[in-house]
Design an enzyme around this catalytic site. Structure first.
Site, short mmCIF file in Angstrom:
data_model
loop_
_atom_site.label_atom_id
_atom_site.label_comp_id
_atom_site.label_asym_id
_atom_site.label_seq_id
_atom_site.Cartn_x
_atom_site.Cartn_y
_atom_site.Cartn_z
N GLU A 46 0.18 -0.69 -4.76
CA GLU A 46 -0.85 0.35 -4.87
C GLU A 46 -0.18 1.71 -4.76
OE1 GLU A 46 -4.04 3.10 -3.16
OE2 GLU A 46 -2.06 2.63 -2.41
N HIS A 60 0.83 -1.20 0.00
CA HIS A 60 0.00 0.00 0.00
C HIS A 60 0.87 1.26 0.00
CE1 HIS A 60 -2.77 2.84 2.35
NE2 HIS A 60 -3.31 2.70 1.15
N GLU A 95 -4.56 4.44 -8.02
CA GLU A 95 -5.76 5.12 -7.51
C GLU A 95 -5.77 6.56 -7.99
OE1 GLU A 95 -6.48 5.37 -3.23
OE2 GLU A 95 -8.12 6.76 -3.64
N HIS A 107 -0.22 11.06 -2.42
CA HIS A 107 -1.50 10.70 -1.82
C HIS A 107 -2.44 11.87 -1.57
CE1 HIS A 107 -4.36 9.70 1.41
NE2 HIS A 107 -4.43 8.53 0.79
N ASP A 147 -1.05 6.31 -5.52
CA ASP A 147 -2.07 7.35 -5.72
C ASP A 147 -1.54 8.39 -6.70
OD1 ASP A 147 -3.80 6.57 -3.23
OD2 ASP A 147 -1.75 6.77 -2.49
O1 G3P Z 1 -6.71 2.13 -2.56
C1 G3P Z 1 -6.91 1.72 -1.27
C2 G3P Z 1 -6.58 2.79 -0.30
O2 G3P Z 1 -5.32 3.27 -0.65
C3 G3P Z 1 -7.58 3.90 -0.23
O3 G3P Z 1 -7.30 4.80 0.78
O4 G3P Z 1 -6.46 6.94 1.64
O5 G3P Z 1 -4.94 5.01 1.53
O6 G3P Z 1 -5.65 6.14 -0.55
P1 G3P Z 1 -6.04 5.75 0.85
CA CA Z 2 -4.72 4.83 -2.19
#
Ligand code: G3P
Ligand code: CA
Length: 246
Positions: free
Chosen positions: A34, A6, A109, A49, A36
């Site tokens: 993952e 993550h 994301e 993020h 952002d």
């Molecule tokens: O994509 C899953 C998760 O990353 C969503 O929440 O705030 O960590 O981007 P966040």
């Molecule tokens: Ca995310």
């Protein structure tokens, strides 16, 4: 249970940095990474993020108030006197491309639920296709209309709908947002697992990112599987796959 990193390995390294991704690709057995994305003032895709740079850099203000050149001057404290910079999407693809062509998946994301980022979907799809890595990409967003747009632009795209509760994810998927997978918060599993059979459910956790101390808690992934979760996004996948705590 499939394990994803993550924001890269974001427990022990600064989130969404090249170092966090380098560590992630070195982990044997990792299913995916993952990250952002946001857009700069001059329309460049950067991996970051928050909508604002305040929390993780020495700057202040919105990402989209900076040009890429200005954003690159900001510093991310990586500890022991080391400085990281906000990476562009292209830089991260340069790092990950080989792995993505050899089985690793990447969840991108789109952080467009607060800033709408006109044209972001076209830009990222174009970038992905130019590198011929489309089969390794999972797009996600909390903004269902953005996912619908991705589906219209790319009928083959893998898409996950983000929401707190798995029932809300399913509701939006059935409503035609274009998703083929559900991305709920791990504590938002409010459905009977029988009703989720055959559906990909990638759950995300939260908190305790770098430089906070690890919790020392190891989740029982078997119990999460029983709730219908097929994949988890973890901040410290190395603990689960390599048994490392440092
Ligand atoms: O994509 C899953 C998760 O990353 C969503 O929440 O705030 O960590 O981007 P966040
Ligand atoms: Ca995310």
């Amino acid at each position: 249970m499939k394990i994803w990193a993550h924001r890269g390995c974001s427990q022990h390294y600064p989130e969404n940095t090249l170092t966090a991704f380098e560590k992630a690709v070195s982990i044997h057995g990792l299913s995916g990474i993952e990250l952002d994305i946001q857009l700069t003032k001059d329309g460049e895709i950067v991996v970051f993020h928050d909508e604002k740079v305040n929390r993780t850099t020495n700057g202040i203000g919105y990402v989209n108030s900076y040009s890429l050149q200005e954003l690159k001057k900001l510093q991310i404290d990586a500890g022991s006197g080391r400085i990281e910079r906000i990476p562009t999407m292209e830089e991260v693809f340069d790092l990950l491309e080989n792995s993505l062509k050899n089985g690793l998946l990447l969840n991108i994301e789109l952080k467009n639920n607060l800033c709408l980022y006109e044209g972001m979907e076209e830009k990222i799809i174009d970038m992905v296709y130019r590198r011929d890595i489309q089969d390794s990409i999972v797009y996600s967003s909390f903004y269902a209309r953005s996912l619908e747009k991705i589906r219209n632009l790319d009928s083959c795209a893998r898409i996950g709908i983000l929401d707190e509760k798995v029932s809300d994810c399913l509701y939006k998927m059935k409503g035609g947002c274009g998703a083929d997978a559900l991305h709920p918060y791990w504590k938002g599993m409010d459905m009977n697992p029988q009703d989720l059979q055959g559906i990909v459910v990638r759950a995300w956790l939260g908190g305790h990112l770098y430089p906070n101390k690890p919790t020392g808690t190891i989740l029982d992934l078997g119990k999460l599987e029983e709730k219908g979760i097929t994949d988890v996004f973890l901040n410290e996948p190395e603990v689960y796959l390599e048994g490392k705590t440092e």
